[in-house]
Design a protein around this motif. Structure first.
Motif, PDB file in Angstrom:
ATOM      1  N   ALA A 171       1.894  11.101  -1.010  1.00 60.93           N
ATOM      2  CA  ALA A 171       2.259   9.787  -0.488  1.00 60.93           C
ATOM      3  C   ALA A 171       3.255   9.127  -1.444  1.00 60.93           C
ATOM      4  O   ALA A 171       3.399   9.531  -2.602  1.00 60.93           O
ATOM      5  N   ARG A 172       3.933   8.082  -0.980  1.00 64.01           N
ATOM      6  CA  ARG A 172       4.888   7.348  -1.812  1.00 64.01           C
ATOM      7  C   ARG A 172       4.371   5.934  -2.049  1.00 64.01           C
ATOM      8  O   ARG A 172       3.745   5.329  -1.179  1.00 64.01           O
ATOM      9  N   THR A 185     -16.794  21.986  -0.807  1.00 64.32           N
ATOM     10  CA  THR A 185     -17.781  23.049  -0.618  1.00 64.32           C
ATOM     11  C   THR A 185     -19.127  22.451  -0.235  1.00 64.32           C
ATOM     12  O   THR A 185     -19.258  21.250  -0.038  1.00 64.32           O
ATOM     13  N   GLY A 186     -20.143  23.322  -0.126  1.00 65.48           N
ATOM     14  CA  GLY A 186     -21.452  22.843   0.299  1.00 65.48           C
ATOM     15  C   GLY A 186     -21.525  22.588   1.783  1.00 65.48           C
ATOM     16  O   GLY A 186     -22.417  21.873   2.248  1.00 65.48           O
ATOM     17  N   LEU A 187     -20.598  23.154   2.569  1.00 61.70           N
ATOM     18  CA  LEU A 187     -20.608  22.990   4.015  1.00 61.70           C
ATOM     19  C   LEU A 187     -21.519  24.039   4.649  1.00 61.70           C
ATOM     20  O   LEU A 187     -22.092  24.882   3.961  1.00 61.70           O
ATOM     21  N   ARG A 188     -21.642  23.995   5.967  1.00 59.74           N
ATOM     22  CA  ARG A 188     -22.474  24.957   6.687  1.00 59.74           C
ATOM     23  C   ARG A 188     -21.602  25.903   7.501  1.00 59.74           C
ATOM     24  O   ARG A 188     -20.560  25.509   8.016  1.00 59.74           O
ATOM     25  N   ALA A 189     -22.061  27.133   7.598  1.00 60.40           N
ATOM     26  CA  ALA A 189     -21.329  28.128   8.390  1.00 60.40           C
ATOM     27  C   ALA A 189     -21.363  27.754   9.869  1.00 60.40           C
ATOM     28  O   ALA A 189     -22.316  27.138  10.354  1.00 60.40           O
ATOM     29  N   GLY A 190     -20.307  28.112  10.576  1.00 62.34           N
ATOM     30  CA  GLY A 190     -20.258  27.914  12.015  1.00 62.34           C
ATOM     31  C   GLY A 190     -20.348  26.460  12.435  1.00 62.34           C
ATOM     32  O   GLY A 190     -20.863  26.159  13.512  1.00 62.34           O
ATOM     33  N   THR A 191     -19.800  25.552  11.645  1.00 62.61           N
ATOM     34  CA  THR A 191     -19.897  24.120  11.922  1.00 62.61           C
ATOM     35  C   THR A 191     -18.508  23.501  11.949  1.00 62.61           C
ATOM     36  O   THR A 191     -17.661  23.814  11.109  1.00 62.61           O
ATOM     37  N   ARG A 192     -18.272  22.619  12.911  1.00 64.90           N
ATOM     38  CA  ARG A 192     -16.963  21.973  13.052  1.00 64.90           C
ATOM     39  C   ARG A 192     -16.905  20.725  12.175  1.00 64.90           C
ATOM     40  O   ARG A 192     -17.809  19.886  12.198  1.00 64.90           O
ATOM     41  N   TYR A 193     -15.823  20.594  11.408  1.00 67.22           N
ATOM     42  CA  TYR A 193     -15.635  19.461  10.500  1.00 67.22           C
ATOM     43  C   TYR A 193     -14.259  18.839  10.735  1.00 67.22           C
ATOM     44  O   TYR A 193     -13.331  19.500  11.209  1.00 67.22           O
ATOM     45  N   SER A 194     -14.130  17.572  10.361  1.00 67.65           N
ATOM     46  CA  SER A 194     -12.832  16.895  10.405  1.00 67.65           C
ATOM     47  C   SER A 194     -12.607  16.165   9.087  1.00 67.65           C
ATOM     48  O   SER A 194     -13.557  15.640   8.486  1.00 67.65           O
ATOM     49  N   PHE A 195     -11.358  16.140   8.634  1.00 63.42           N
ATOM     50  CA  PHE A 195     -11.019  15.541   7.345  1.00 63.42           C
ATOM     51  C   PHE A 195      -9.765  14.679   7.472  1.00 63.42           C
ATOM     52  O   PHE A 195      -8.863  14.964   8.269  1.00 63.42           O
ATOM     53  N   THR A 196      -9.715  13.622   6.658  1.00 66.10           N
ATOM     54  CA  THR A 196      -8.507  12.820   6.491  1.00 66.10           C
ATOM     55  C   THR A 196      -8.336  12.526   5.013  1.00 66.10           C
ATOM     56  O   THR A 196      -9.285  12.635   4.224  1.00 66.10           O
ATOM     57  N   VAL A 197      -7.112  12.128   4.633  1.00 61.20           N
ATOM     58  CA  VAL A 197      -6.795  11.803   3.239  1.00 61.20           C
ATOM     59  C   VAL A 197      -6.113  10.442   3.209  1.00 61.20           C
ATOM     60  O   VAL A 197      -5.276  10.131   4.071  1.00 61.20           O
ATOM     61  N   ARG A 198      -6.464   9.603   2.215  1.00 61.91           N
ATOM     62  CA  ARG A 198      -5.824   8.304   2.009  1.00 61.91           C
ATOM     63  C   ARG A 198      -5.390   8.175   0.558  1.00 61.91           C
ATOM     64  O   ARG A 198      -6.088   8.634  -0.345  1.00 61.91           O
ATOM     65  N   ALA A 229       0.837  -1.198   0.000  1.00 58.83           N
ATOM     66  CA  ALA A 229       0.000   0.000   0.000  1.00 58.83           C
ATOM     67  C   ALA A 229       0.873   1.251   0.000  1.00 58.83           C
ATOM     68  O   ALA A 229       2.023   1.220   0.473  1.00 58.83           O
ATOM     69  N   PRO A 230       0.353   2.361  -0.500  1.00 57.99           N
ATOM     70  CA  PRO A 230       1.105   3.614  -0.424  1.00 57.99           C
ATOM     71  C   PRO A 230       1.298   4.043   1.029  1.00 57.99           C
ATOM     72  O   PRO A 230       0.604   3.596   1.937  1.00 57.99           O
TER      73      PRO A 230
END
Length: 338
Positions: free
Chosen positions: A167-168, A198-211, A143-144
């Motif tokens: 990533a490698r 985009t298409g998110l909501r104002a004043g809202t907490r979000y979390s993101f990850t990348v694979r 896997a990378p």
């Protein structure tokens, strides 16, 4: 529908669940360049009252055997049908504007179109064709590496810009999957190291990850989580259940509170609600595929003592996995005292 009791502690707003919320993802290469993808826009106007043709349809190889297809939303539809050539290969709810087409052949060119279906089952015209070619297959068990240095910044009150270090992989990275909370919301090419959600909501907490993903469909571990709160405020009125009514009912020596309400008008059906009693979460209810769209109802146990006044309100979990606004609060008393 199943009734799941919740702890008394205040909940942490969840971030993405099934079906992803209306979002528009855009790629960046050096400078920020927005391109059409899982977005807000509307489709071409249909003829004779039929749904319009989805616009902005794109297709990109995710591995040697998968292609990621995206499109803009069409107002007032129930589902989207994704076609490969003349055959339907996937049908998804209105809350989704992206899908991974799997079990394809390596080194093969494919063409996809999308059609919108309304509540009466009528299909609109085909979108314009989007083409993608899958890369060569390879025997590869490695896997990378995980993407590193993931960063996020708000790009207005409804968008987030993500960047990461590449990533490698011994055979090369074909694509990157972007996850909002626990849900994949987009895929970008292996040569990209940035995107805008985009298409998110104002004043809202979000979390993101990348694979990272290679041609053999090996998936890297998730990157470190990056969190941020979109600026501005959201009073919640647009996403709150309405017409909440609460009444007390006595059954077998105990009192129950009966609730009815109108679900919020959001993309797709709302399948989860949280009931707050006297300012604290009391219970959660989760619907299956038969989630109500016009009128919902629920009853829960309120004890054996008469003359007790409770305050009750509810909120819905939205397609993007976050909680919507609270309904108006109602007071209900458990029968006459004495």
């Amino acid at each position: 529908m199943r009734d799941v009791p919740l702890p008394v502690a205040a909940p942490v707003p969840a971030v993405p669940a099934s079906g992803a919320a209306p979002r528009r993802c855009a790629l960046l290469c050096g400078v920020l360049v927005l391109v059409t993808s899982c977005g807000w826009g509307t489709g071409d106007e249909g003829d004779g009252g039929l749904p319009g043709a989805p616009t902005g349809v794109t297709a990109a190889a995710g591995s040697a055997t998968t292609v990621h297809v995206m499109w803009n939303t069409v107002d007032g539809v129930e589902t989207y049908a994704v076609y490969r050539g003349g055959a339907v290969v996937k049908e998804v709810p209105a809350s989704d504007r992206m899908v991974d087409i799997t079990r394809l052949r390596p080194s093969t060119a494919y063409a996809f179109t999308v059609r919108a279906r309304d509540a009466d089952g009528r299909l609109g015209p085909h979108s314009r064709e989007a083409r993608a070619t899958t890369p060569d297959a390879s025997t590869d068990d490695s896997a990378p590496t995980r993407p590193t240095d993931v960063r996020a910044r708000a790009a207005g009150s409804r968008a987030v810009q993500l960047t990461w270090a590449a990533a490698r992989d011994d055979r090369g990275v074909v694509s990157y999957d972007i996850h909002q909370g626990g849900t994949k919301v987009h895929s970008v090419g292996g040569g990209q190291t940035a995107a805008v959600v985009t298409g998110l909501r104002a004043g809202t907490r979000y979390s993101f990850t990348v694979r990272a993903r290679d041609a053999a469909d090996n998936l890297s571990p998730a990157s470190a989580v990056v969190r941020l709160t979109t600026p501005g405020s959201d009073d919640g009125r647009a996403t709150a259940p309405t017409a909440l009514h609460a009444a007390s009912r006595r059954t077998d020596g105990a009192y129950h509170i009966d609730l009815t309400w109108v679900p919020p008008r959001t993309d797709g059906a709302v399948t989860e609600y949280q009931v707050h009693l006297d300012g604290r979460p009391a219970t959660s209810l989760v619907y299956g595929g038969d989630a109500p769209r016009d009128r919902a109802e629920y009853s829960f146990y309120a004890g054996r003592e008469a003359g007790v006044t409770h305050r009750v309100r509810i909120r819905a979990r939205l397609a993007d996995g976050t909680w919507g606004g609270f309904s108006a609060e109602r007071e209900v008393t458990t029968g006459p005292p004495g």
